[in-house]
Design an enzyme around this catalytic site. Structure first.
Site, PDB file in Angstrom:
ATOM      1  N   ASP A 174      92.194  74.658 -16.729  1.00 15.70           N
ATOM      2  CA  ASP A 174      91.897  75.845 -15.927  1.00 15.70           C
ATOM      3  C   ASP A 174      92.157  77.126 -16.707  1.00 15.70           C
ATOM      4  OD1 ASP A 174      91.299  77.622 -13.915  1.00 15.70           O
ATOM      5  OD2 ASP A 174      92.609  76.753 -12.437  1.00 15.70           O
ATOM      6  N   HIS A 188      90.989  71.668  -7.756  1.00 15.64           N
ATOM      7  CA  HIS A 188      92.254  72.052  -7.104  1.00 15.64           C
ATOM      8  C   HIS A 188      92.481  71.205  -5.854  1.00 15.64           C
ATOM      9  CE1 HIS A 188      92.704  75.202  -9.989  1.00 15.64           C
ATOM     10  NE2 HIS A 188      91.653  75.876  -9.544  1.00 15.64           N
TER      11      HIS A 188
END
Length: 433
Positions: free
Chosen positions: A312, A261
């Site tokens: 993800d 991220h």
């Protein structure tokens, strides 16, 4: 030995008429020329295998449910924990198998599973303390993809050392030494790498970080970093550092480490990641879906930070779409087009992702590399009229026709060897709902 003649193949750039020879799962020759008798033909553009560098397979059960009439990352997390509480090795196997097969249909040949569902719900231990991990290993083998199991250390409920809640109990081994001892019982085997992960600086106290880093030495080490502003605020309050600075202080960052991220970074954070050789994994569809924000990915790349991509929480199961979202969001924050070249996107999808997962011998169509080939249509409603070099900007998972993993055909004519993957997903998710 098999020879594949590719109408067009991505070498350093798209090249027409490429013959790739495979023997024993490795590429032994790459030549440019006309097809020969006995060649297996691949139409469209052939890419190296894609690497999904950040997966939470069980999040696939939440697709379509995250709108939730509003809310934030933190309200979404309650839904995610509810699914986590219902999984056992059998249901985990079914869901992960179908999820990895969906990724294979999209051209993914290697998955990095950031795994922290280690123990029974509420705590305790399975007879095999790695039963949940073995379910993931079997799932990847069944789906025909390689796996890097990023076994995740998760010990606390916040950077101040807050206790774990009831659901989080199943994530924890008690301390980093116990975590490392359990992971040591997981042997690598064909198609499997054992890596490690720090869930986040929220979940691993500062005094335990060095133990995780030492146990992971020489292996891929991943960590969620600055996904949410609240994470930064809490870490600063508890430690006086940003998450990136805290990880650097305790030896977690380095060339084997990937920060996942990395959305809310300071200028110093960017410089630290670059100076330590740490990579970054962007997950644009999840970062948008959970209202995380848009990371400084162009700035990171310009600083020399390697970028890769992950699905993800499996918002779309389309890694090509993740690459396009990386470019689209960079345009939105800059007001300029063409922030990442097609070649940069292909590298993030392929070689960079494989390196982040511990497979430096995969992700390129070159002699000595693993024989992973992904054929993408040039004649669909999405790709018709586009040149091969433009396909990374427009093609979708639905345009993938053939996927070869180390010489084995896993997807042919858009169909996975397991059959109806949609039915497998529906059954696995239905059991959890």
């Amino acid at each position: 030995m098999t020879t594949w003649w590719c109408e067009s193949a991505w070498l350093d750039s798209p090249t027409d008429g490429v013959r790739v020879t495979e023997d024993g799962g490795r590429i032994t020759a790459v030549e440019v020329g006309d097809p020969r008798p006995g060649d297996r033909r691949l139409t469209g553009l052939v890419l190296p295998g894609l690497a999904d560098a950040h997966s939470h397979a069980f999040h696939r059960a939440l697709r379509g449910r995250t709108h939730d009439d509003g809310g934030t990352f933190w309200t979404w997390r309650r839904q995610m924990y509810a699914v986590a509480a219902r999984l056992d090795p059998d249901t985990y196997l079914a869901l992960a198998r179908a999820t990895y097969a969906e990724l294979a249909l999209a051209g993914v040949t290697c998955v990095g599973e950031f795994s922290y569902l280690h123990h029974p719900a509420g705590g305790g231990r399975y007879a095999d303390p790695n039963a949940m991990s073995e379910a993931l290993v079997q799932a990847a083998a069944d789906a025909g993809v390689r796996l890097t199991l990023l076994d995740t250390c998760y010990l606390s409920g916040g950077p101040d050392g807050a206790p774990l809640d009831d659901v989080q109990q199943r994530f924890s081994d008690g301390d980093a030494d116990a975590w490392a001892a359990r992971v040591a019982g997981l042997p690598e085997r064909d198609g499997l790498r054992i890596g490690a992960a720090v869930h986040s600086v929220r979940a691993v106290p500062a005094d335990q970080l060095a133990t995780v880093a030492a146990a992971a030495a020489g292996r891929p080490l991943h960590v969620h970093v600055s996904e949410q502003p609240a994470e930064n605020t809490a870490t600063l309050a508890a430690t006086g550092c940003t998450p990136t600075a805290l990880l650097a202080e305790h030896g977690v960052l380095g060339p084997d480490t990937t920060a996942v991220h990395a959305v809310h970074l300071t200028d110093d954070d960017v410089a630290t990641l670059a100076a330590t050789g740490t990579g970054v994994c962007a997950c644009p569809s999840t970062e948008a879906d959970l209202a995380d924000g848009i990371g400084p990915f162009r700035r990171l790349a310009d600083a020399g930070v390697p970028l890769c991509l992950g699905s993800d929480q499996h918002v779309r199961g389309d890694l090509l779409g993740e690459a396009q979202a990386l470019e689209a969001t960079a345009r939105l924050v800059s007001g300029e087009r063409g922030r990442f070249t097609p070649a940069e996107l292909v590298t993030a999808l392929t070689a960079a992702g494989h390196r982040a997962l511990g497979w430096p011998d995969a992700g390129r169509l070159a002699v000595g590399q693993r024989a992973d080939l992904v054929a993408v249509r040039r004649d669909s409603v999405r790709t018709a009229g586009c040149a091969p070099g433009e396909l990374p900007l427009v093609a979708a998972a639905a345009d993938v026709t053939t996927v070869v993993v180390e010489g084995r055909v896993v997807v042919e004519d858009g169909r996975h060897v397991l059959g109806d993957v949609g039915a497998l997903l529906a059954a696995a998710i239905g059991d959890l709902r």
